[in-house]
Structure formats: C-alpha cells, structure tokens
Design a protein around this motif. Sequence first.
Motif, mmCIF file in Angstrom:
data_model
loop_
_atom_site.group_PDB
_atom_site.id
_atom_site.type_symbol
_atom_site.label_atom_id
_atom_site.label_comp_id
_atom_site.label_asym_id
_atom_site.label_seq_id
_atom_site.Cartn_x
_atom_site.Cartn_y
_atom_site.Cartn_z
ATOM 1 N N LEU A 8 0.884 -1.175 0.000
ATOM 2 C CA LEU A 8 0.000 0.000 0.000
ATOM 3 C C LEU A 8 0.913 1.214 0.000
ATOM 4 O O LEU A 8 1.759 1.357 0.876
ATOM 5 N N SER A 9 0.740 2.062 -1.005
ATOM 6 C CA SER A 9 1.628 3.214 -1.155
ATOM 7 C C SER A 9 0.823 4.450 -1.521
ATOM 8 O O SER A 9 -0.252 4.348 -2.126
ATOM 9 N N PRO A 10 1.351 5.629 -1.189
ATOM 10 C CA PRO A 10 0.708 6.846 -1.701
ATOM 11 C C PRO A 10 0.845 6.874 -3.227
ATOM 12 O O PRO A 10 1.853 6.424 -3.774
ATOM 13 N N ALA A 11 -0.177 7.381 -3.890
ATOM 14 C CA ALA A 11 -0.199 7.383 -5.352
ATOM 15 C C ALA A 11 -0.027 8.793 -5.921
ATOM 16 O O ALA A 11 -0.409 9.776 -5.298
ATOM 17 N N TYR A 29 3.696 6.728 -6.029
ATOM 18 C CA TYR A 29 3.798 5.817 -7.159
ATOM 19 C C TYR A 29 2.541 5.825 -8.003
ATOM 20 O O TYR A 29 1.454 6.079 -7.507
ATOM 21 N N ASN A 30 2.709 5.498 -9.282
ATOM 22 C CA ASN A 30 1.573 5.169 -10.128
ATOM 23 C C ASN A 30 1.764 3.703 -10.533
ATOM 24 O O ASN A 30 2.705 3.057 -10.073
ATOM 25 N N LYS A 31 0.895 3.184 -11.362
ATOM 26 C CA LYS A 31 1.002 1.764 -11.708
ATOM 27 C C LYS A 31 2.345 1.443 -12.364
ATOM 28 O O LYS A 31 2.985 0.446 -12.038
ATOM 29 N N SER A 100 -4.166 6.532 -3.131
ATOM 30 C CA SER A 100 -3.332 5.410 -2.710
ATOM 31 C C SER A 100 -3.356 4.349 -3.798
ATOM 32 O O SER A 100 -4.320 4.249 -4.559
ATOM 33 N N ILE A 101 -2.305 3.556 -3.840
ATOM 34 C CA ILE A 101 -2.232 2.453 -4.786
ATOM 35 C C ILE A 101 -1.922 1.175 -4.013
ATOM 36 O O ILE A 101 -1.160 1.203 -3.040
#
Length: 109
Positions: A8-11, A29-31, A100-101
């Motif tokens: 789980l990361s900030p997007a 991050y993004n995908k 979030s991603i």
Amino acid sequence: PGGRIVVLSPAHQWLFTPFDEAIGHVQRYNKRTLLAAKPAGLATERLFYLDSVGMIASLGNRFLLRSATPSVAQIQLWDRWMIPASKVVDRITGFGLGKSIVAVFKETS
C-alpha cells in the motif's frame, strides 16, 4: 512458496506535498512506477487505486490549503465522510482513481 506481498503506497507523484514529507513519504507511485519497483520473482496478482474522494481532497490541499499537517477537523471529515464515500465511488470507477495504490504480488517460484 506461493506467498503474497501486499503493498500500500501513496499514489501520484504530482500529489506530493509537505504533508507527505512530514509523515516520512519520499515518493508517490503510479502503476508504472510501482511495477518498475517490483522485486524479481514476483508476479502481479492485483494492482489498483483506492480513495478516489480523498484524491480530490489531496488536490485541494496541494493547490489551495498547502497544509503540512491536517487539523483534527480535517481528519474527522476524512474518516467520517470521505472514506465511506470513496468505498462507493471506488467501485463505480473500477478502482481506477485514488490517492493510494495497492499491489498484490505473488511469489512465482
């Protein structure tokens, strides 16, 4: 063998604010960038965004409020209204938007 890692990361790096720095984030991050950071030997099982409503609030903070720390009232608003709303909107958008991603990686060997 066959284990999973859930990340789980900030997007979205363009959402990076002083608040991110204050709580220890160094990157969003993004995908594409999250997949590039994936360790070898892991297959991607799922990859999706969360908290679409929160993304709008984060944009507001980035461009209007520019707050390094949220107030108690902002946290309560987020918890009481935005998170429940995001649970609905995230499904409608197919988990394609969010602040979030989440990635689920599975060991391949």
